[in-house]
Design a protein around this motif. Structure first.
Motif, mmCIF file in Angstrom:
data_model
loop_
_atom_site.group_PDB
_atom_site.id
_atom_site.type_symbol
_atom_site.label_atom_id
_atom_site.label_comp_id
_atom_site.label_asym_id
_atom_site.label_seq_id
_atom_site.Cartn_x
_atom_site.Cartn_y
_atom_site.Cartn_z
ATOM 1 N N SER A 245 14.623 3.022 -3.257
ATOM 2 C CA SER A 245 15.028 2.474 -4.551
ATOM 3 C C SER A 245 16.550 2.424 -4.671
ATOM 4 O O SER A 245 17.117 1.425 -5.125
ATOM 5 N N ASP A 246 17.219 3.492 -4.246
ATOM 6 C CA ASP A 246 18.692 3.522 -4.277
ATOM 7 C C ASP A 246 19.276 2.456 -3.345
ATOM 8 O O ASP A 246 20.224 1.756 -3.708
ATOM 9 N N ALA A 247 18.702 2.325 -2.152
ATOM 10 C CA ALA A 247 19.179 1.311 -1.198
ATOM 11 C C ALA A 247 18.936 -0.092 -1.748
ATOM 12 O O ALA A 247 19.780 -0.987 -1.596
ATOM 13 N N PHE A 248 17.791 -0.284 -2.416
ATOM 14 C CA PHE A 248 17.478 -1.581 -3.023
ATOM 15 C C PHE A 248 18.495 -1.908 -4.114
ATOM 16 O O PHE A 248 18.989 -3.035 -4.200
ATOM 17 N N ASP A 249 18.839 -0.925 -4.945
ATOM 18 C CA ASP A 249 19.859 -1.113 -5.979
ATOM 19 C C ASP A 249 21.206 -1.458 -5.356
ATOM 20 O O ASP A 249 21.903 -2.367 -5.836
ATOM 21 N N ASP A 250 21.584 -0.739 -4.297
ATOM 22 C CA ASP A 250 22.859 -1.008 -3.627
ATOM 23 C C ASP A 250 22.873 -2.417 -3.050
ATOM 24 O O ASP A 250 23.873 -3.143 -3.178
ATOM 25 N N ALA A 251 21.781 -2.819 -2.407
ATOM 26 C CA ALA A 251 21.705 -4.162 -1.818
ATOM 27 C C ALA A 251 21.752 -5.231 -2.907
ATOM 28 O O ALA A 251 22.409 -6.258 -2.734
ATOM 29 N N GLU B 278 10.706 11.396 -2.053
ATOM 30 C CA GLU B 278 12.093 11.334 -1.560
ATOM 31 C C GLU B 278 12.376 10.008 -0.854
ATOM 32 O O GLU B 278 13.433 9.408 -1.053
ATOM 33 N N GLU B 279 11.441 9.544 -0.026
ATOM 34 C CA GLU B 279 11.638 8.262 0.659
ATOM 35 C C GLU B 279 11.666 7.108 -0.341
ATOM 36 O O GLU B 279 12.432 6.175 -0.196
ATOM 37 N N GLY B 280 10.812 7.194 -1.373
ATOM 38 C CA GLY B 280 10.802 6.174 -2.421
ATOM 39 C C GLY B 280 12.125 6.141 -3.169
ATOM 40 O O GLY B 280 12.644 5.077 -3.490
ATOM 41 N N LYS B 281 12.683 7.324 -3.433
ATOM 42 C CA LYS B 281 13.979 7.406 -4.117
ATOM 43 C C LYS B 281 15.077 6.797 -3.249
ATOM 44 O O LYS B 281 15.907 6.029 -3.725
ATOM 45 N N GLY C 4 0.803 -1.217 0.000
ATOM 46 C CA GLY C 4 0.000 0.000 0.000
ATOM 47 C C GLY C 4 0.833 1.263 0.000
ATOM 48 O O GLY C 4 0.340 2.336 0.340
ATOM 49 N N VAL C 5 2.096 1.153 -0.406
ATOM 50 C CA VAL C 5 3.022 2.289 -0.384
ATOM 51 C C VAL C 5 3.294 2.744 -1.809
ATOM 52 O O VAL C 5 3.603 1.945 -2.679
ATOM 53 N N GLU C 6 3.180 4.038 -2.038
ATOM 54 C CA GLU C 6 3.474 4.620 -3.348
ATOM 55 C C GLU C 6 4.923 5.092 -3.349
ATOM 56 O O GLU C 6 5.232 6.178 -2.871
#
Length: 158
Positions: A148-154, A142-145, A131-133
């Motif tokens: 997303s960056d942390a997900f890419d790093d992981a 900003e939190e989504g960005k 349920g998160v956009e």
């Protein structure tokens, strides 16, 4: 691990920090997730690594807490409701995706299509499942960005 799963339907994976048994055998998966579900909890390790991201919810808890979470979410996740909602979300994100590509073409801009596909998938899955956009495609959240960056790093660490 994908190669191992293709070669061996069930195998033991030993690493310096954690040992696990992996299976892609449909009979084993049915046994674990349906026939003998009570004997296969997620355990403390799973909760520890996922609690910050997923909080105390159906994907992190076991036993009575899991049953409670499942009961609460069962109405929201009926096949029809999930299909209808996810169709709306995926169509909306496909339109955003097409718009981004269209704008890139108009301005003769280079687009990392793999990154855009990943962000579109991430946005859709997070909206449907949590349920998160995130809106990582457009970068307006900003939190989504950051996520997303942390997900890419992981993902790059694997």
């Amino acid at each position: 691990m994908t190669d191992l799963a293709g070669k061996y339907k069930t195998y033991r994976f030993i690493s310096p920090f954690k040992n696990r048994i992996c299976t892609s055998d449909p009979a084993n998966i049915e046994y674990i997730l349906k026939t003998n579900f009570e004997n296969y909890g997620k355990g403390g390790y799973n909760y520890y690594i996922l609690k910050d991201l997923l909080r105390v919810g159906i994907f992190t808890v076991d036993a009575d807490k899991w049953r409670e979470q499942r009961k609460l979410s069962s109405h929201d996740f009926s096949t029809r409701v999930l299909r209808d909602f996810s169709s709306v979300v995926f169509r909306k994100n496909a339109a955003k995706f097409a718009h981004i590509l269209s704008e890139a073409v108009k301005s003769n801009k280079i687009v990392d299509i793999q990154d855009l596909f990943m962000k579109a998938s991430l946005d859709s899955i997070f909206r449907v499942a949590f349920g998160v956009e995130l809106d990582s495609m457009c970068g307006s959240n900003e939190e989504g960005k950051k996520f997303s960056d942390a997900f890419d790093d992981a993902s790059a660490l694997k």
